[in-house]
Write a protein that holds these residues in place. Structure first.
Motif, PDB file in Angstrom:
ATOM      1  N   GLN A   1       0.856  -1.196   0.000  1.00 36.86           N
ATOM      2  CA  GLN A   1       0.000   0.000   0.000  1.00 36.86           C
ATOM      3  C   GLN A   1       0.893   1.248   0.000  1.00 36.86           C
ATOM      4  OE1 GLN A   1      -3.352  -0.099   2.647  1.00 36.86           O
ATOM      5  NE2 GLN A   1      -4.182  -1.786   1.447  1.00 36.86           N
ATOM      6  N   SER A   2       0.403   2.324  -0.568  1.00 33.26           N
ATOM      7  CA  SER A   2       1.229   3.536  -0.675  1.00 33.26           C
ATOM      8  C   SER A   2       0.343   4.757  -0.675  1.00 33.26           C
ATOM      9  CB  SER A   2       2.043   3.488  -1.979  1.00 33.26           C
ATOM     10  OG  SER A   2       1.138   3.385  -3.067  1.00 33.26           O
TER      11      SER A   2
ATOM     12  N   LYS B   1      -3.464   8.001  -3.746  1.00 29.19           N
ATOM     13  CA  LYS B   1      -4.179   6.710  -3.837  1.00 29.19           C
ATOM     14  C   LYS B   1      -5.401   6.780  -2.930  1.00 29.19           C
ATOM     15  CE  LYS B   1      -2.002   2.230  -4.528  1.00 29.19           C
ATOM     16  NZ  LYS B   1      -1.140   1.218  -3.918  1.00 29.19           N
TER      17      LYS B   1
ATOM     18  N   ASN C   1      -8.619   5.436  -0.618  1.00 30.70           N
ATOM     19  CA  ASN C   1      -8.908   4.323   0.305  1.00 30.70           C
ATOM     20  C   ASN C   1     -10.219   3.668  -0.090  1.00 30.70           C
ATOM     21  OD1 ASN C   1      -6.690   5.005   1.814  1.00 30.70           O
ATOM     22  ND2 ASN C   1      -7.869   6.227   3.284  1.00 30.70           N
TER      23      ASN C   1
ATOM     24  N   THR D   1      -6.469  -3.955  -7.129  1.00 31.36           N
ATOM     25  CA  THR D   1      -6.014  -3.633  -5.769  1.00 31.36           C
ATOM     26  C   THR D   1      -4.711  -2.826  -5.762  1.00 31.36           C
ATOM     27  OG1 THR D   1      -5.122  -5.876  -5.754  1.00 31.36           O
ATOM     28  CG2 THR D   1      -7.145  -5.511  -4.509  1.00 31.36           C
ATOM     29  N   THR D   2      -4.083  -2.670  -6.956  1.00 33.91           N
ATOM     30  CA  THR D   2      -2.880  -1.821  -6.990  1.00 33.91           C
ATOM     31  C   THR D   2      -3.271  -0.347  -7.133  1.00 33.91           C
ATOM     32  OG1 THR D   2      -2.685  -1.990  -9.395  1.00 33.91           O
ATOM     33  CG2 THR D   2      -1.509  -3.642  -8.106  1.00 33.91           C
TER      34      THR D   2
ATOM     35  N   ASN E   1      -5.861   1.725  -1.846  1.00 30.96           N
ATOM     36  CA  ASN E   1      -5.461   1.105  -0.584  1.00 30.96           C
ATOM     37  C   ASN E   1      -6.704   0.401  -0.071  1.00 30.96           C
ATOM     38  OD1 ASN E   1      -2.755   1.957  -0.535  1.00 30.96           O
ATOM     39  ND2 ASN E   1      -3.407   3.998   0.143  1.00 30.96           N
TER      40      ASN E   1
ATOM     41  N   GLY F   1      -2.379  -6.197  -5.378  1.00 29.60           N
ATOM     42  CA  GLY F   1      -1.966  -5.170  -4.422  1.00 29.60           C
ATOM     43  C   GLY F   1      -2.270  -5.632  -3.002  1.00 29.60           C
ATOM     44  N   GLU F   2      -1.511  -5.077  -2.030  1.00 27.36           N
ATOM     45  CA  GLU F   2      -1.707  -5.478  -0.634  1.00 27.36           C
ATOM     46  C   GLU F   2      -3.125  -5.125  -0.163  1.00 27.36           C
ATOM     47  OE1 GLU F   2       0.507  -4.670   3.657  1.00 27.36           O
ATOM     48  OE2 GLU F   2       0.681  -3.217   2.041  1.00 27.36           O
TER      49      GLU F   2
END
Ligand code: FAD
Ligand code: NAI
Length: 498
Positions: free
Chosen positions: A32-33, A42, A44, A63-64, A67, A109-110
């Motif tokens: 996440q970033s 980014k 949420n 998901t990239t 977040n 993505g996380e």
């Protein structure tokens, strides 16, 4: 021919090996970033729930680009279509769940997961209050919120239901039903044959003639006929399974022919079907019901019961009703059952920020029934919509970063193109239900142009293949197929050791 056989066998083995490898070895995830690669902040994305709707979004959303945070008190996905088979042990509970962690770890993505319950949503501040299993509350900020908390069993406020009945919505419900069934059978086995208490203990009543009630009553009668009669020959012959329904018919969403077929199977397997019988009160041992006679008169009957399984449909969860009341829309048309949505884009009506989407059983819809099929398709659609919104947000940010008129025009035309969302279209593929003694019914449809109604043993095989096909992972498909194989060879386990 040999060559074709070898190629097919090789392809099948490679598919199996790849599926196992892929499911058990998650690849590296993008962490996440704060910003996207182009520098845009980014957003949420908070997803409430880990059921059909939520998991469907999670599997398809990029998901990239967000977040992503998932919040659910249940750290697994539950394959509800096979839940009625679980209390009797036809399938094992572990075979019909999928850990949310393994679904989340397979995303590009996380994805963060909180084992917590959403207790409140503030649509103005754009926050969700969540309460963890340790009872600690915290607020999460969202840019987009996916509301997919499902529904709770509806009791219509009938006195005594919550206190005395079991439900069939979640894993602990299935465990409770199994415990009560087997405890009662053991207790009854110790009583003399003519003891009225023995008769009461062995009277298993299912209330609600929708698909949940029908499928569970069918599974229960199978358990009695195929297994319990072998292991408890003197007791099991006195077990009575009843299905109580307030309306003149069971399975109202199915074709009339299939309803009649189900009633015939029930008559043959000795399930006592009580139609036009509305439960009005429940105490610890007796159900009080009102029965409408053919001549229109109504009489009251008391039904002593040993185990009561309540399956009369869906009611709104507390967090859903709280939000609905804040948006002040449900009060006008519906009494506290769910969120009103714009059925084209799945946005929650009354949310001024246009950032809350709701899917599945927590919504009120005149068009879409509360089924897994709907929740799944809504989730897929919403994931695509969110992916588009993320691209638009990112382009809007790029717009603020450039002074060049040509670049601006270019970005604006891209935004214009992406903003042209197609509305959600539900593609009903039909309904299936297991009705007992290895028979099933199916109302199938292919769009608006073709419909077909099937019933019988062949339909049961079709039902089984549909269940496997709908399964979320290769692992759970294998486990379910293995459970069916074990049941057909060794029978169902009758021990009470949950
Ligand atoms: P769910 O799948 O119920 O998921 C809701 C999620 O939200 C859960 O993970 C829950 O833990 C979580 N949650 C609850 N409260 C909160 C909270 N406060 N905060 C955050 N998360 C929360 N449909 C079919 O199409 N075919 C079938 O064969 C079929 N069989 C069924 C059999 C049974 C026994 C039952 C009960 C239902 C069946 N259904 C079937 C209906 C189907 O299961 C539902 O329509 C579907 O589960 C709806 O999906 P959902 O995501 O809205 O809710
Ligand atoms: P349901 O809403 O479909 O049926 C509930 C039944 O209970 C109704 O027939 C109603 O008349 C009856 N009822 C209500 N109050 C009663 C009372 N006091 N006394 C006696 N009867 C009463 O509920 P169900 O079966 O829980 O299903 C919920 C949703 O899940 C539905 O949309 C259903 O389609 C879906 N589902 C689909 C399945 C499938 O496709 N095989 C299996 C299970 C559920």
């Amino acid at each position: 021919l040999w060559r074709a056989t070898w190629i097919t066998a090789l392809a099948a083995t490679s598919y199996v090996a790849y599926s196992i490898y892929e499911e058990s070895n998650p690849s590296k995830q993008q962490p996440q970033s704060a910003a996207l690669p182009n520098g845009a902040p980014k957003k949420n994305l908070v997803i409430l729930g880990s059921g059909w709707g939520a998991v469907s979004v999670l599997k398809d959303v990029d998901t990239t680009q967000f977040n992503v945070v998932v919040v659910s008190p249940r750290n697994y996905f539950l394959f509800t279509p096979l839940l009625p088979s679980a209390p009797t042990g036809t399938v094992s509970l572990k075979s019909i769940v999928e850990p949310i962690r393994s679904i989340a770890r397979r995303c590009a993505g996380e994805v963060l997961y909180f084992e917590a319950e959403a207790t409140d949503v503030d649509p103005v501040k754009k926050t969700v209050t969540i309460k963890g299993t340790n009872a600690v509350s915290q607020d999460l900020n969202y840019d987009y919120l996916v509301f997919a908390v499902g529904a709770k069993p509806n009791t219509f406020g009938i006195p005594g239901v919550y206190e005395n009945a079991c439900f069939l919505k979640e894993i602990p419900d299935a465990e409770q039903v199994r415990n009560r069934l087997l405890n009662n059978i053991e207790k009854a086995a110790n009583l003399p044959k003519d003891d009225p208490e023995r008769k009461r203990l062995l009277n298993f009543v299912v209330v609600g003639g929708g698909p949940t009630g029908v499928e569970f009553a069918a599974e229960l009668q199978d358990f009695v006929d195929q297994d319990l009669k072998k292991w408890y020959p003197k007791t099991a012959v006195d077990i009575k399974v009843s299905l109580v329904e307030a309306m003149p018919n069971i399975l109202n969403m199915f074709n009339k022919k299939l309803i009649q077929y189900t009633q015939d199977v029930f008559a043959e397997t000795k399930i006592d079907l009580k139609l036009q019988t509305a439960v009005k009160k429940v105490d610890s041992k007796v159900i009080t019901a009102q029965i409408k006679e053919a001549d229109g008169t109504v009489r009251t009957e008391e039904i002593p019961y040993g185990v009561l399984v309540w399956a009369t449909g869906n009611g709104g969860r507390d967090v859903t009703i709280k939000l609905a009341n804040k948006l002040d829309l449900t009060k006008q048309t519906f009494a506290n059952r769910g969120l009103l949505i714009d059925e084209q884009y799945l946005k929650v009506l009354g949310d001024a920020s246009d950032s809350i989407f709701a899917i599945g059983d927590c919504t009120l819809s005149r068009k879409f029934p509360p089924t897994a099929q709907v929740a799944h398709q809504e989730g897929e659609y919403l994931a695509t919509l969110l992916n588009n919104l993320s691209k638009i947000d990112s382009l809007k940010w790029e717009l603020t970063q450039t002074e060049n008129a040509e670049a601006k025009a270019n970005i604006l035309s891209k935004i214009d193109r992406l903003s042209n969302f197609q509305p959600f279209v539900y593609n009903h593929q039909g309904a299936l239900a297991y009705v007992g003694s290895d028979r099933a019914i199916a109302d199938l449809s292919w769009g608006n142009w073709s419909k077909m109604s099937l019933s019988g043993s062949f339909t049961f095989l079709f039902w089984k293949s549909a269940m496997l096909n709908m399964g979320l992972s290769f692992r759970s498909r294998c486990l379910v197929a293995l459970d069916w194989f074990k049941t057909s060879v060794f029978g169902r386990d009758a021990s009470n050791n949950n």
